[in-house]
Design a protein around this motif. Structure first.
Motif, mmCIF file in Angstrom:
data_model
loop_
_atom_site.group_PDB
_atom_site.id
_atom_site.type_symbol
_atom_site.label_atom_id
_atom_site.label_comp_id
_atom_site.label_asym_id
_atom_site.label_seq_id
_atom_site.Cartn_x
_atom_site.Cartn_y
_atom_site.Cartn_z
ATOM 1 N N LYS A 100 35.367 -9.938 63.871
ATOM 2 C CA LYS A 100 35.018 -9.948 62.456
ATOM 3 C C LYS A 100 36.000 -10.727 61.577
ATOM 4 C CE LYS A 100 31.215 -7.522 61.631
ATOM 5 N NZ LYS A 100 31.317 -6.338 60.798
ATOM 6 N N GLY A 101 37.220 -10.951 62.065
ATOM 7 C CA GLY A 101 38.238 -11.571 61.232
ATOM 8 C C GLY A 101 37.813 -12.882 60.610
ATOM 9 N N SER A 102 37.264 -13.755 61.416
ATOM 10 C CA SER A 102 36.863 -15.071 60.911
ATOM 11 C C SER A 102 35.631 -14.997 60.025
ATOM 12 C CB SER A 102 36.627 -16.034 62.079
ATOM 13 O OG SER A 102 37.866 -16.409 62.645
ATOM 14 N N GLU A 103 34.779 -14.009 60.254
ATOM 15 C CA GLU A 103 33.596 -13.862 59.398
ATOM 16 C C GLU A 103 33.996 -13.387 57.996
ATOM 17 O OE1 GLU A 103 30.457 -11.701 61.288
ATOM 18 O OE2 GLU A 103 30.635 -12.836 63.165
ATOM 19 N N TYR A 104 34.859 -12.371 57.934
ATOM 20 C CA TYR A 104 35.405 -11.976 56.629
ATOM 21 C C TYR A 104 36.140 -13.162 55.994
ATOM 22 C CZ TYR A 104 34.810 -7.000 57.893
ATOM 23 O OH TYR A 104 34.311 -5.768 58.247
ATOM 24 N N GLY A 105 36.900 -13.879 56.830
ATOM 25 C CA GLY A 105 37.689 -15.002 56.339
ATOM 26 C C GLY A 105 36.840 -16.134 55.802
ATOM 27 N N LEU A 106 35.720 -16.394 56.441
ATOM 28 C CA LEU A 106 34.831 -17.461 55.996
ATOM 29 C C LEU A 106 34.285 -17.168 54.605
ATOM 30 C CD1 LEU A 106 33.435 -20.129 56.928
ATOM 31 C CD2 LEU A 106 31.510 -18.714 57.661
ATOM 32 N N VAL A 107 33.894 -15.919 54.378
ATOM 33 C CA VAL A 107 33.381 -15.510 53.069
ATOM 34 C C VAL A 107 34.480 -15.632 52.011
ATOM 35 C CG1 VAL A 107 32.465 -13.574 51.738
ATOM 36 C CG2 VAL A 107 31.644 -13.969 54.069
ATOM 37 N N PHE A 108 35.675 -15.166 52.345
ATOM 38 C CA PHE A 108 36.799 -15.213 51.413
ATOM 39 C C PHE A 108 37.184 -16.661 51.103
ATOM 40 C CE2 PHE A 108 41.242 -14.982 50.117
ATOM 41 C CZ PHE A 108 41.300 -13.830 49.352
#
Length: 226
Positions: free
Chosen positions: A132-140
């Motif tokens: 999930k880290g990169s998915e949260y990061g992409l949104v941010f």
């Protein structure tokens, strides 16, 4: 391909950013305990921003989104994403964990705020982990105009090029205008430290996951570095 430095180590990057922010923006402190306090409270601010982002988007995907999918949210416009993030409420929370100096800088100094948000992006990826880290990061990153290749680098999932979620992530990344000329760390979150910084050129990864002929795909896979 592997690297022999800690250039991509998130812990090291976060620590370096915190030192840089304190040195650049904070009033010089003579006492060691004051310097330590600066580091603690700044890290609290960064942690709070990261956790707020994750909590807010978990709540949104669980309550309102039929797709229940962070990658779908990444397709939304920035205003939509920022409305979910809710900076005004976040600042009220930050006032309870940060010093007056930090809050004043965050509210009034654009460069300081951007440095803190960038460090928070790294923390978000770290907390979210492999899946999930990169998915949260992409949104941010989209919301605050950071380079989306940063979360792309750490989109490891299970380290497999055949993971369908990796393909979805890469396709979303390209759709959002991400560069193909960056590196991907398939094993960054692996417990095997030796493989942690093995790297692949994203251009090769994209070519592989978009190649549909299974037998030829196996042959192509052998051309990659791991």
């Amino acid at each position: 391909m592997s690297i022999f430095t800690n250039t991509y180590d998130l812990d090291e990057k976060i620590e370096k950013q915190i030192r840089k922010i304190i040195k650049t923006y904070f009033k010089k402190k003579k006492k060691m305990e004051d310097k330590i306090e600066d580091k603690i409270t700044l890290k609290n601010m960064i942690d709070e921003i990261a956790e707020n982002h994750i909590i807010k988007f978990d709540m949104y995907t669980n309550s309102y989104s039929n797709e229940n999918d962070l990658l779908e949210i990444a397709s939304e416009n920035k205003k939509f994403i920022l409305d979910i993030f809710d900076m005004n409420k976040l600042i009220k929370i930050l006032e309870t964990v940060s010093t007056k100096e930090e809050i004043e800088l965050f509210n009034n100094n654009d460069e300081f705020r951007r440095e803190v948000l960038y460090t928070s992006l790294l923390e978000i990826i770290k907390i979210g982990g492999a899946n999930k880290g990169s998915e949260y990061g992409l949104v941010f990153a989209k919301a605050f105009n950071f380079d989306i290749s940063i979360p792309m680098t750490y989109a490891s999932y299970d380290g497999s090029l055949n993971n369908p979620r990796l393909k979805e992530f890469v396709n979303k990344y390209i759709e959002l205008g991400g560069s193909k000329y960056v590196y991907w760390l398939p094993n960054y979150f692996s417990k095997n430290i030796k493989n942690r910084f093995v790297m692949e050129e994203l251009e090769d990864v994209i070519s592989y996951i978009q190649y549909d002929l299974s037998e030829d795909k196996k042959s192509y896979y052998k051309k990659l570095h791991w």
